[in-house]
Write a protein that holds these residues in place. Structure first.
Motif, mmCIF file in Angstrom:
data_model
loop_
_atom_site.group_PDB
_atom_site.id
_atom_site.type_symbol
_atom_site.label_atom_id
_atom_site.label_comp_id
_atom_site.label_asym_id
_atom_site.label_seq_id
_atom_site.Cartn_x
_atom_site.Cartn_y
_atom_site.Cartn_z
ATOM 1 N N GLY A 1 0.821 -1.073 0.095
ATOM 2 C CA GLY A 1 0.018 0.136 0.029
ATOM 3 C C GLY A 1 0.814 1.376 0.035
ATOM 4 O O GLY A 1 0.277 2.268 0.109
ATOM 5 N N CYS A 2 2.164 1.174 -0.136
ATOM 6 C CA CYS A 2 3.029 2.386 -0.146
ATOM 7 C C CYS A 2 2.414 3.260 -1.181
ATOM 8 O O CYS A 2 2.521 2.706 -2.200
ATOM 9 N N PRO A 3 2.404 4.650 -1.076
ATOM 10 C CA PRO A 3 1.960 5.380 -2.114
ATOM 11 C C PRO A 3 3.089 5.415 -3.183
ATOM 12 O O PRO A 3 2.516 5.875 -4.328
ATOM 13 N N ASP B 1 4.708 2.690 -4.351
ATOM 14 C CA ASP B 1 4.171 1.320 -5.250
ATOM 15 C C ASP B 1 3.258 1.725 -6.381
ATOM 16 O O ASP B 1 1.985 1.533 -6.036
ATOM 17 N N GLU C 1 -3.480 -1.728 -3.912
ATOM 18 C CA GLU C 1 -3.634 -1.340 -2.465
ATOM 19 C C GLU C 1 -3.418 0.193 -2.300
ATOM 20 O O GLU C 1 -3.823 0.787 -1.646
ATOM 21 N N SER C 2 -2.391 0.681 -2.918
ATOM 22 C CA SER C 2 -1.771 1.792 -2.591
ATOM 23 C C SER C 2 -2.884 2.862 -3.377
ATOM 24 O O SER C 2 -3.320 3.860 -2.699
ATOM 25 N N GLU C 3 -3.748 2.578 -4.184
ATOM 26 C CA GLU C 3 -4.620 3.345 -4.970
ATOM 27 C C GLU C 3 -6.012 3.337 -3.971
ATOM 28 O O GLU C 3 -6.529 4.634 -3.795
ATOM 29 N N GLN D 1 -5.113 5.673 -0.848
ATOM 30 C CA GLN D 1 -4.971 7.063 -1.403
ATOM 31 C C GLN D 1 -6.460 7.665 -1.498
ATOM 32 O O GLN D 1 -6.629 8.505 -1.091
ATOM 33 N N CYS E 1 9.021 6.348 5.291
ATOM 34 C CA CYS E 1 8.586 5.831 4.253
ATOM 35 C C CYS E 1 9.736 5.525 3.194
ATOM 36 O O CYS E 1 10.463 6.451 2.695
#
Length: 93
Positions: free
Chosen positions: A14-16, A18, A23-25, A28, A60
């Motif tokens: 989920g890292c922005p 990535d 997950e990240s979308e 966010q 991060c």
């Protein structure tokens, strides 16, 4: 989790930074974490560093590697990392 090509560090799920992972979308879009653009502004304009949302005592890794790759300031100046529970909205523009 995604292995980052720039280092041996692992970005969390989920890292922005990535980019375009499901997950990240989702995270966010819920507004839980800032966009990569906001995180870059935090560091470059306000000298603040975004914490990993899975381990808030660490920065991060995705953000640091991205900043390095773009030759922008990446070193931690303020040891008080910003997390979801902070008023991070004040630092994204």
């Amino acid at each position: 989790m995604v292995l980052n090509n720039n280092s041996n560090d692992i970005m969390c799920c989920g890292c922005p930074f990535d980019f375009f992972s499901m997950e990240s979308e989702i995270i966010q879009n819920y507004g839980c974490i800032p966009t990569p653009y906001g995180i870059v502004n935090m560091r470059v304009i306000h000298n603040k560093t975004w914490a990993c949302h899975n381990n808030p005592i660490k920065p991060c890794i995705g953000a640091i590697n991205y900043l390095k790759s773009k030759e922008k300031p990446y070193k931690i100046i303020d040891s008080n990392l910003l997390t979801e529970s902070d008023d991070w909205h004040n630092y994204i523009e």
